[in-house]
Design an enzyme around this catalytic site. Structure first.
Site, PDB file in Angstrom:
ATOM      1  N   ASP A 109      15.231 -62.225  10.639  1.00  0.00           N
ATOM      2  CA  ASP A 109      14.525 -62.628  11.858  1.00  0.00           C
ATOM      3  C   ASP A 109      15.133 -63.921  12.415  1.00  0.00           C
ATOM      4  OD1 ASP A 109      12.581 -62.488  13.781  1.00  0.00           O
ATOM      5  OD2 ASP A 109      10.929 -63.150  12.503  1.00  0.00           O
ATOM      6  N   HIS A 110      14.585 -64.370  13.548  1.00  0.00           N
ATOM      7  CA  HIS A 110      15.010 -65.595  14.248  1.00  0.00           C
ATOM      8  C   HIS A 110      15.882 -66.552  13.437  1.00  0.00           C
ATOM      9  CE1 HIS A 110      11.517 -64.329  16.577  1.00  0.00           C
ATOM     10  NE2 HIS A 110      12.125 -64.905  17.600  1.00  0.00           N
ATOM     11  N   GLU A 140       6.648 -70.368  15.654  1.00  0.00           N
ATOM     12  CA  GLU A 140       6.902 -69.465  14.551  1.00  0.00           C
ATOM     13  C   GLU A 140       7.883 -70.142  13.628  1.00  0.00           C
ATOM     14  OE1 GLU A 140       9.119 -65.815  15.207  1.00  0.00           O
ATOM     15  OE2 GLU A 140       7.497 -64.738  14.221  1.00  0.00           O
ATOM     16  N   HIS A 186       4.625 -66.684  20.541  1.00  0.00           N
ATOM     17  CA  HIS A 186       4.561 -66.510  19.085  1.00  0.00           C
ATOM     18  C   HIS A 186       3.241 -67.074  18.558  1.00  0.00           C
ATOM     19  CE1 HIS A 186       9.180 -66.297  18.762  1.00  0.00           C
ATOM     20  NE2 HIS A 186       8.683 -65.102  18.612  1.00  0.00           N
ATOM     21  N   HIS A 227       8.855 -59.424  20.965  1.00  0.00           N
ATOM     22  CA  HIS A 227       8.509 -60.548  20.086  1.00  0.00           C
ATOM     23  C   HIS A 227       7.180 -61.133  20.522  1.00  0.00           C
ATOM     24  CE1 HIS A 227      12.821 -61.865  18.716  1.00  0.00           C
ATOM     25  NE2 HIS A 227      12.600 -60.592  18.520  1.00  0.00           N
ATOM     26  N   GLY A 233       4.042 -60.545  19.870  1.00  0.00           N
ATOM     27  CA  GLY A 233       3.121 -59.555  20.417  1.00  0.00           C
ATOM     28  C   GLY A 233       1.728 -59.575  19.807  1.00  0.00           C
ATOM     29  N   ASN A 248       8.042 -56.879  16.645  1.00  0.00           N
ATOM     30  CA  ASN A 248       7.817 -57.782  15.513  1.00  0.00           C
ATOM     31  C   ASN A 248       6.322 -57.965  15.282  1.00  0.00           C
ATOM     32  OD1 ASN A 248      10.566 -58.045  15.582  1.00  0.00           O
ATOM     33  ND2 ASN A 248      10.585 -60.240  16.009  1.00  0.00           N
ATOM     34  N   VAL A 249       5.921 -57.855  14.027  1.00  0.00           N
ATOM     35  CA  VAL A 249       4.514 -58.080  13.683  1.00  0.00           C
ATOM     36  C   VAL A 249       4.484 -59.030  12.490  1.00  0.00           C
ATOM     37  CG1 VAL A 249       2.285 -56.963  13.401  1.00  0.00           C
ATOM     38  CG2 VAL A 249       4.235 -55.602  14.152  1.00  0.00           C
ATOM     39  N   THR A 264       2.210 -62.519  12.544  1.00  0.00           N
ATOM     40  CA  THR A 264       0.939 -63.238  12.454  1.00  0.00           C
ATOM     41  C   THR A 264      -0.212 -62.320  12.040  1.00  0.00           C
ATOM     42  OG1 THR A 264       1.768 -64.678  14.206  1.00  0.00           O
ATOM     43  CG2 THR A 264      -0.590 -64.783  13.734  1.00  0.00           C
TER      44      THR A 264
HETATM   45 ZN   LIG Z   1      11.597 -64.405  19.493  1.00  0.00          ZN
END
Ligand SMILES: [Zn+2]
Length: 341
Positions: free
Chosen positions: A95-96, A169, A211, A248, A250, A270-271, A273
């Site tokens: 990820d990021h 995030e 985020h 992202h 979402g 992306n899931v 949180t």
């Molecule tokens: Zn992002």
């Protein structure tokens, strides 16, 4: 099934875009959360994506090492071992990753894939994300171009981001004044710079995303932005340039917003949180319900059954697997695994 290889993953993404569904990409930080995602995907007969952030990798390597690449490798090895036993495909993504972390996260992981390929073994990860959304578009794409050239040789897929996502995030705090909506001009520039290189990339084009999680009303999502970007790129470069989009930030989105984005070519969502909350919720319940068992109160000895970490981590796994199933349903992915076909 084993972790999806490049060809299989490309087919999965093609089918998702055509069929207007998407794969959940769930952040994991431990074997327990990996197992939860695999279980949820298998129960839904859906393919999906397991991803590791820089912070997740550092955590997984242990508090005294905090080596983000090492922890990510360790999680990936676990996925390669156990994914074989589930009747669905899973892709592994990082990820990021900001520019200043490429040398301690993505680059060593790509080097590990290259080492494995030279030894006739499958890639460690399926894809890696470079997050240059905090840079100028020019610098973002300069770096993306170099990564694409290397990734194309390694059968790796690149994910990039244009525009800026608000919220926070993993310590990356979005600027509230930053532009939260990508423009068609930005994405035309992405296609102009990256398409000639070959290989495959996914684009997280922001459309008001944030985020983390906020109360309703804080976020104004405009999925139409994605349609404008797709229309512009197809008009200028033809149908084969249509983007594979990523959603992202979402958490807390409505069904309508999610479904509309799928109609415009979102293939990955992306899931993170929402999964964190799903994981922690039953642990909180366990502790409140069994406080005199998990604690040694007033000289008592507690209850070994209650403080055995397996008791509450198994509940967390189950809850996160359920949340994974919900993500699959939200993304219209039930029964869509390529494994059966
Ligand atoms: Zn992002």
């Amino acid at each position: 099934m084993p972790v999806a290889d490049f060809q299989t993953y490309c087919k999965i993404l093609d089918r998702a875009r055509e069929g207007r569904f998407a794969l959940p990409a769930v952040n994991v930080t431990s074997m327990t959360s990996v197992n939860a995602v695999l279980r949820g995907l298998a129960d839904s007969k859906a393919d999906g994506i397991i991803q590791v952030s820089t912070g997740g990798g550092a955590f997984a390597s242990g508090q005294s090492l905090k080596d983000m690449a090492l922890g990510a490798m360790s999680i990936a090895e676990h996925v390669h071992r156990v994914a074989d036993r589930y009747p669905v495909y899973v892709a592994l993504n990082t990820d990021h990753c900001l520019k200043d972390k490429l040398d301690t996260f993505v680059n060593p992981l790509v080097a590990e894939t290259e080492r494995r390929r030279a030894a006739g073994q499958p890639n460690l990860f399926t894809s890696h994300m470079f997050d240059g959304s905090n840079l100028s578009l020019g610098e973002n794409l300069d770096i993306a171009e170099k990564l694409m050239a290397r990734f194309a040789k390694d059968d790796l897929i690149l994910e990039i981001e244009t525009g800026a996502v608000g919220g926070e995030e993993d310590g990356v705090v979005g600027d509230h004044n930053a532009k939260l909506y990508t423009t068609p001009e930005d994405t035309l520039e992405v296609a102009r710079r990256l398409n000639p290189i070959g290989g495959r990339y996914l684009l997280a084009a922001t459309f008001g995303n944030v985020h983390g999680v906020y109360k309703p009303g804080h976020v104004k999502l405009e999925p139409k932005v994605l349609k404008e970007c797709q229309d512009a790129v197809v008009k200028q470069h033809g149908e084969k340039a249509r983007f594979y989009l990523v959603f992202h930030g979402g958490s807390g989105s409505t069904q309508e917003e999610i479904h509309e984005s799928l109609d415009y070519g979102v293939v990955k969502m992306n899931v993170d949180t929402d999964m964190q909350y799903a994981f922690t919720r039953p642990i909180a319940a366990h502790m409140f319900k069994n406080f005199d068992g998990v604690l040694k109160v007033d000289g008592e000895v507690g209850n070994k059954k209650a403080y055995d970490p397996r008791s509450y981590l198994a509940a967390a796994e189950t809850a996160m697997a359920e949340r994974t199933k919900q993500a699959v349903t939200d993304l219209r992915g039930n029964g869509k695994t390529m494994f059966a076909s």
